[in-house]
Design a protein around this motif. Structure first.
Motif, PDB file in Angstrom:
ATOM      1  N   LEU A 256       0.827  -1.200   0.000  1.00 24.82           N
ATOM      2  CA  LEU A 256       0.000   0.000   0.000  1.00 24.82           C
ATOM      3  C   LEU A 256       0.866   1.257   0.000  1.00 24.82           C
ATOM      4  CD1 LEU A 256      -2.964  -0.589   2.471  1.00 24.82           C
ATOM      5  CD2 LEU A 256      -3.141   0.276   0.151  1.00 24.82           C
ATOM      6  N   PRO A 257       0.497   2.282  -0.779  1.00 30.02           N
ATOM      7  CA  PRO A 257       1.191   3.568  -0.673  1.00 30.02           C
ATOM      8  C   PRO A 257       0.779   4.286   0.603  1.00 30.02           C
ATOM      9  CG  PRO A 257      -0.639   3.743  -2.199  1.00 30.02           C
ATOM     10  CD  PRO A 257      -0.559   2.293  -1.793  1.00 30.02           C
TER      11      PRO A 257
ATOM     12  N   MET B  20      -1.269   6.336   2.826  1.00 26.83           N
ATOM     13  CA  MET B  20      -2.705   6.626   2.704  1.00 26.83           C
ATOM     14  C   MET B  20      -3.147   7.847   3.509  1.00 26.83           C
ATOM     15  SD  MET B  20      -3.728   4.072   0.772  1.00 26.83           S
ATOM     16  CE  MET B  20      -5.482   3.891   0.985  1.00 26.83           C
TER      17      MET B  20
ATOM     18  N   PHE C 133     -10.149   1.765   2.524  1.00 26.42           N
ATOM     19  CA  PHE C 133      -9.577   0.913   1.485  1.00 26.42           C
ATOM     20  C   PHE C 133      -9.765  -0.562   1.837  1.00 26.42           C
ATOM     21  CE2 PHE C 133      -6.151  -1.400  -0.614  1.00 26.42           C
ATOM     22  CZ  PHE C 133      -6.287  -0.948  -1.911  1.00 26.42           C
TER      23      PHE C 133
ATOM     24  N   PHE D 233      -9.377   7.342  -4.750  1.00 29.10           N
ATOM     25  CA  PHE D 233      -8.482   6.210  -4.970  1.00 29.10           C
ATOM     26  C   PHE D 233      -8.320   5.911  -6.462  1.00 29.10           C
ATOM     27  CE2 PHE D 233      -9.816   4.330  -0.597  1.00 29.10           C
ATOM     28  CZ  PHE D 233      -9.000   5.248   0.034  1.00 29.10           C
TER      29      PHE D 233
ATOM     30  N   ILE E 276      -4.500   3.325  -7.464  1.00 28.03           N
ATOM     31  CA  ILE E 276      -3.900   2.540  -6.380  1.00 28.03           C
ATOM     32  C   ILE E 276      -3.837   1.042  -6.702  1.00 28.03           C
ATOM     33  CG2 ILE E 276      -4.274   1.747  -4.005  1.00 28.03           C
ATOM     34  CD1 ILE E 276      -4.960   4.512  -3.212  1.00 28.03           C
TER      35      ILE E 276
ATOM     36  N   MET F  51      -0.360  -1.294  -6.913  1.00 24.44           N
ATOM     37  CA  MET F  51      -0.163  -2.366  -5.939  1.00 24.44           C
ATOM     38  C   MET F  51       0.021  -3.719  -6.620  1.00 24.44           C
ATOM     39  SD  MET F  51      -2.885  -1.290  -2.977  1.00 24.44           S
ATOM     40  CE  MET F  51      -2.526  -2.725  -1.994  1.00 24.44           C
TER      41      MET F  51
END
Length: 368
Positions: free
Chosen positions: A47-48, A50, A68, A117, A122, A126
């Motif tokens: 995950l980046p 958030m 998310f 998102f 995203i 990922m």
């Protein structure tokens, strides 16, 4: 009959814990809850950040991470709408705690956050990180390529009768008729373009498309297409979404380029829709083998795969099983969001869940 999420949930060692997680929850965890926890442990590592959009003015913003997680749960638990997701979170204390909610947001908050998102892509980022990490130092034998139609509830930009419309009659121009010079084929330009540039020139809006089914009958679909590259273990490697009116061949070279950046593979397999010289030459030019079912519609001589290629071609069914798994277990029965960006996010989240599930299957030696 148990689904794959329940089977994964019963495999305690997937969680990497030395205690029973039931002690952390108000209610006993079901196999589906445990399976969702296993999927989260695979996905969340990539995950980046958030929490970059916090504001110190006005009402405190809901954290992005629990929302998310809830959107992932939407696919794992096959919840089609935001209002049904919110009802499930309110009634299921275990799921609410897994997602990390202290207070469940409103439906509008889920809708706005979905758009946020989707804007930063995203799930696509990922999936790329997840695939690279899992296949690092590995050699993938087969990549199977195919697409599947996705019905949408929105207005199409083309009409059904325009799907096979011709611009002009074939043959020599009439006397005095002026025709514009033919542009270079898109697939030829894609050989020199980057993946992003190639995909940006492809139609992504909702449209009417047609495709012959296994019985040879033409079926029309209004919506989108999900294009997928899958390894021989059933793990999605690359994916993209286009309008349903885009032919499979228009995405073949960008998908091949996207896949070769993530994994090292030997064979690229696809059906007759991908049978054109530029596609084959690009694959062979990279030192790989193209096993493509010949398209004999315009060929004066009938072409066939060799006996060895026919045996190898049987591995292509893995992408058909992946598409079936997506539609049956990870995508909603109807797509209620509208617009390419939101529809693409929903479909790519399903692909991300499928990748995590298949990786867990491989690790645990669970048969497909």
């Amino acid at each position: 009959m148990k689904n794959i999420i329940e089977i994964l949930g019963e495999t305690q060692r997937l969680l990497g814990l030395n205690f029973d997680p039931d002690v952390l929850f108000e209610e006993r965890l079901t196999p589906e809850h445990r399976g969702f926890l296993a999927v989260l442990r695979v996905v969340e590592e990539h995950l980046p950040n958030m929490n970059g959009n916090r504001s110190f003015i006005g009402r405190p913003r809901y954290d992005d991470l629990p929302i998310f997680r809830a959107m992932l749960a939407k696919h794992v638990f096959q919840i089609s709408k935001n209002n049904l997701l919110r009802q499930r979170l309110l009634s299921d204390s275990s799921l609410r705690r897994i997602c990390g909610f202290k207070k469940v947001p409103s439906e509008s908050t889920f809708s706005r956050r979905l758009e946020d998102f989707a804007r930063i892509h995203i799930p696509e980022a990922m999936l790329a990180r997840l695939v690279r990490q899992h296949h690092e130092g590995m050699l993938v034998r087969v990549i199977a390529r195919d697409s599947t139609s996705i019905r949408a509830r929105e207005k199409s930009h083309n009409k059904k009768k325009e799907v096979k419309a011709k611009k002009h009659k074939r043959g020599r121009p009439r006397k005095g008729e002026v025709r514009e010079p033919a542009e270079a084929k898109r697939v030829k330009k894609q050989l020199k373009q980057s993946v992003g540039k190639s995909l940006s020139e492809i139609d992504k809006g909702c449209g009417w498309g047609c495709k012959a089914n296994s019985q040879g009958k033409v079926q029309y679909t209004k919506g989108y297409k999900l294009h997928l590259d899958v390894s021989d273990q059933g793990i999605p490697i690359s994916s993209c979404v286009t309008g349903a009116n885009v032919h499979d061949s228009q995405v073949a070279i960008p998908l091949e380029k996207m896949t070769e950046r993530r994994v090292c593979h030997l064979y690229s397999m696809s059906d007759s829709a991908y049978d054109f010289p530029e596609h084959k030459n690009y694959i062979s030019g990279k030192g790989r083998v193209a096993v493509i079912d010949p398209n004999n519609r315009r060929s004066p001589v009938k072409r066939e795969l060799s006996p060895l290629e026919k045996e190898q071609y049987k591995a292509r069914t893995v992408v058909e099983r992946a598409n079936a798994h997506l539609k049956d277990h990870l995508l909603p029965s109807a797509i209620y969001v509208k617009g390419y960006r939101k529809v693409s996010f929903v479909l790519q989240m399903g692909v991300l869940c499928l990748a995590a599930i298949k990786m867990l299957q491989v690790i645990s030696n669970i048969p497909d």
